[in-house]
Design a protein around this motif. Structure first.
Motif, PDB file in Angstrom:
ATOM      1  N   GLU A  31       0.810  -1.209   0.000  1.00 50.86           N
ATOM      2  CA  GLU A  31       0.000   0.000   0.000  1.00 50.86           C
ATOM      3  C   GLU A  31       0.847   1.265   0.000  1.00 50.86           C
ATOM      4  O   GLU A  31       0.362   2.327  -0.377  1.00 50.86           O
ATOM      5  CB  GLU A  31      -0.938   0.006   1.216  1.00 50.86           C
ATOM      6  N   ASN A  32       2.103   1.174   0.427  1.00 45.49           N
ATOM      7  CA  ASN A  32       2.958   2.355   0.469  1.00 45.49           C
ATOM      8  C   ASN A  32       3.824   2.493  -0.789  1.00 45.49           C
ATOM      9  O   ASN A  32       4.705   3.342  -0.849  1.00 45.49           O
ATOM     10  CB  ASN A  32       3.848   2.342   1.717  1.00 45.49           C
ATOM     11  N   GLY A  33       3.600   1.641  -1.780  1.00 51.20           N
ATOM     12  CA  GLY A  33       4.338   1.732  -3.036  1.00 51.20           C
ATOM     13  C   GLY A  33       5.725   1.123  -2.992  1.00 51.20           C
ATOM     14  O   GLY A  33       6.544   1.388  -3.878  1.00 51.20           O
ATOM     15  N   ALA A  34       6.027   0.293  -1.993  1.00 50.99           N
ATOM     16  CA  ALA A  34       7.347  -0.327  -1.876  1.00 50.99           C
ATOM     17  C   ALA A  34       7.618  -1.200  -3.097  1.00 50.99           C
ATOM     18  O   ALA A  34       6.731  -1.858  -3.630  1.00 50.99           O
ATOM     19  CB  ALA A  34       7.436  -1.159  -0.606  1.00 50.99           C
ATOM     20  N   ILE A  35       8.867  -1.202  -3.528  1.00 51.91           N
ATOM     21  CA  ILE A  35       9.313  -2.000  -4.665  1.00 51.91           C
ATOM     22  C   ILE A  35      10.246  -3.091  -4.148  1.00 51.91           C
ATOM     23  O   ILE A  35      11.125  -2.829  -3.340  1.00 51.91           O
ATOM     24  CB  ILE A  35      10.075  -1.126  -5.692  1.00 51.91           C
ATOM     25  N   ILE A  36      10.060  -4.312  -4.632  1.00 55.76           N
ATOM     26  CA  ILE A  36      10.909  -5.434  -4.253  1.00 55.76           C
ATOM     27  C   ILE A  36      12.005  -5.573  -5.308  1.00 55.76           C
ATOM     28  O   ILE A  36      11.719  -5.655  -6.503  1.00 55.76           O
ATOM     29  CB  ILE A  36      10.098  -6.744  -4.143  1.00 55.76           C
ATOM     30  N   ASN A  37      13.235  -5.625  -4.856  1.00 54.13           N
ATOM     31  CA  ASN A  37      14.395  -5.743  -5.739  1.00 54.13           C
ATOM     32  C   ASN A  37      14.949  -7.169  -5.681  1.00 54.13           C
ATOM     33  O   ASN A  37      14.622  -7.924  -4.768  1.00 54.13           O
ATOM     34  CB  ASN A  37      15.480  -4.749  -5.311  1.00 54.13           C
ATOM     35  N   PRO A  38      15.800  -7.546  -6.635  1.00 49.83           N
ATOM     36  CA  PRO A  38      16.406  -8.880  -6.602  1.00 49.83           C
ATOM     37  C   PRO A  38      17.130  -9.133  -5.285  1.00 49.83           C
ATOM     38  O   PRO A  38      17.880  -8.286  -4.809  1.00 49.83           O
ATOM     39  CB  PRO A  38      17.394  -8.844  -7.765  1.00 49.83           C
ATOM     40  N   GLY A  39      16.863 -10.284  -4.682  1.00 53.21           N
ATOM     41  CA  GLY A  39      17.505 -10.657  -3.429  1.00 53.21           C
ATOM     42  C   GLY A  39      16.715 -10.284  -2.191  1.00 53.21           C
ATOM     43  O   GLY A  39      16.990 -10.786  -1.107  1.00 53.21           O
ATOM     44  N   ASP A  40      15.724  -9.403  -2.312  1.00 50.24           N
ATOM     45  CA  ASP A  40      14.901  -9.022  -1.165  1.00 50.24           C
ATOM     46  C   ASP A  40      13.965 -10.167  -0.797  1.00 50.24           C
ATOM     47  O   ASP A  40      13.618 -11.000  -1.636  1.00 50.24           O
ATOM     48  CB  ASP A  40      14.048  -7.789  -1.482  1.00 50.24           C
ATOM     49  N   SER A  41      13.544 -10.208   0.465  1.00 49.69           N
ATOM     50  CA  SER A  41      12.559 -11.211   0.884  1.00 49.69           C
ATOM     51  C   SER A  41      11.427 -10.508   1.623  1.00 49.69           C
ATOM     52  O   SER A  41      11.614  -9.447   2.213  1.00 49.69           O
ATOM     53  CB  SER A  41      13.195 -12.287   1.761  1.00 49.69           C
ATOM     54  N   VAL A  42      10.246 -11.122   1.561  1.00 47.86           N
ATOM     55  CA  VAL A  42       9.048 -10.538   2.154  1.00 47.86           C
ATOM     56  C   VAL A  42       8.401 -11.564   3.075  1.00 47.86           C
ATOM     57  O   VAL A  42       8.224 -12.717   2.693  1.00 47.86           O
ATOM     58  CB  VAL A  42       8.034 -10.123   1.054  1.00 47.86           C
ATOM     59  N   LEU A  43       8.041 -11.124   4.284  1.00 43.66           N
ATOM     60  CA  LEU A  43       7.319 -11.964   5.240  1.00 43.66           C
ATOM     61  C   LEU A  43       6.018 -11.259   5.568  1.00 43.66           C
ATOM     62  O   LEU A  43       6.024 -10.162   6.116  1.00 43.66           O
ATOM     63  CB  LEU A  43       8.146 -12.174   6.514  1.00 43.66           C
ATOM     64  N   VAL A  44       4.892 -11.888   5.209  1.00 46.54           N
ATOM     65  CA  VAL A  44       3.579 -11.327   5.502  1.00 46.54           C
ATOM     66  C   VAL A  44       3.131 -11.884   6.845  1.00 46.54           C
ATOM     67  O   VAL A  44       3.115 -13.100   7.046  1.00 46.54           O
ATOM     68  CB  VAL A  44       2.555 -11.673   4.394  1.00 46.54           C
ATOM     69  N   HIS A  45       2.759 -11.002   7.759  1.00 44.30           N
ATOM     70  CA  HIS A  45       2.380 -11.406   9.110  1.00 44.30           C
ATOM     71  C   HIS A  45       0.896 -11.777   9.176  1.00 44.30           C
ATOM     72  O   HIS A  45       0.077 -11.251   8.439  1.00 44.30           O
ATOM     73  CB  HIS A  45       2.666 -10.269  10.099  1.00 44.30           C
ATOM     74  N   GLY A  46       0.572 -12.690  10.087  1.00 41.93           N
ATOM     75  CA  GLY A  46      -0.815 -13.092  10.286  1.00 41.93           C
ATOM     76  C   GLY A  46      -1.016 -14.562   9.998  1.00 41.93           C
ATOM     77  O   GLY A  46      -0.105 -15.277   9.583  1.00 41.93           O
ATOM     78  N   ALA A  47      -2.245 -14.990  10.237  1.00 45.59           N
ATOM     79  CA  ALA A  47      -2.603 -16.402  10.036  1.00 45.59           C
ATOM     80  C   ALA A  47      -2.669 -16.731   8.545  1.00 45.59           C
ATOM     81  O   ALA A  47      -2.809 -15.846   7.699  1.00 45.59           O
ATOM     82  CB  ALA A  47      -3.950 -16.688  10.686  1.00 45.59           C
ATOM     83  N   GLU A  48      -2.578 -18.017   8.251  1.00 42.29           N
ATOM     84  CA  GLU A  48      -2.668 -18.502   6.877  1.00 42.29           C
ATOM     85  C   GLU A  48      -4.014 -18.111   6.278  1.00 42.29           C
ATOM     86  O   GLU A  48      -5.050 -18.181   6.937  1.00 42.29           O
ATOM     87  CB  GLU A  48      -2.520 -20.021   6.906  1.00 42.29           C
ATOM     88  N   ILE A  49      -4.005 -17.737   5.009  1.00 44.75           N
ATOM     89  CA  ILE A  49      -5.241 -17.367   4.316  1.00 44.75           C
ATOM     90  C   ILE A  49      -5.661 -18.540   3.446  1.00 44.75           C
ATOM     91  O   ILE A  49      -4.917 -18.971   2.566  1.00 44.75           O
ATOM     92  CB  ILE A  49      -5.041 -16.112   3.448  1.00 44.75           C
TER      93      ILE A  49
END
Length: 98
Positions: A31-49
């Motif tokens: 929502e804040n317009g963040a861009i993911i670059n090569p090598g970056d990792s993302v962890l989404v918090h919360g229960a499994e959807i």
């Protein structure tokens, strides 16, 4: 972001999970317009959807983005094509293997 140090940042995101005949997918939109670059990792918090069959579920969550160091970014860019080629070595056919 340094040559060998990683940084972390938090970002609000929207997670969309589709479980339909036409599409089986999961997407994260920052929502804040963040861009993911090569090598970056993302962890989404919360229960499994879990989306029931035939439905699309959308939830607002918070994610932690771990930014790769400059050295990791260079390594990922240099070796990424080789990892992609490993995927290309496999093919799908209608023949049944015995």
């Amino acid at each position: 972001m340094g040559l060998i140090t990683r940084t972390k940042e938090k970002a609000p995101c929207t997670v969309t999970v589709s479980h339909r005949f036409e599409e089986l997918s999961a997407h994260v939109r920052f929502e804040n317009g963040a861009i993911i670059n090569p090598g970056d990792s993302v962890l989404v918090h919360g229960a499994e959807i879990m989306a029931p069959y035939g439905e699309v579920v959308e939830e607002h969550r918070e994610a932690t983005i771990t930014r790769a160091s400059k050295l990791e970014q260079l390594w990922t860019r240099a070796t990424g094509d080789f990892e992609f080629m490993e995927l290309c070595e496999f093919s799908f056919s209608e023949e049944v293997m015995s």
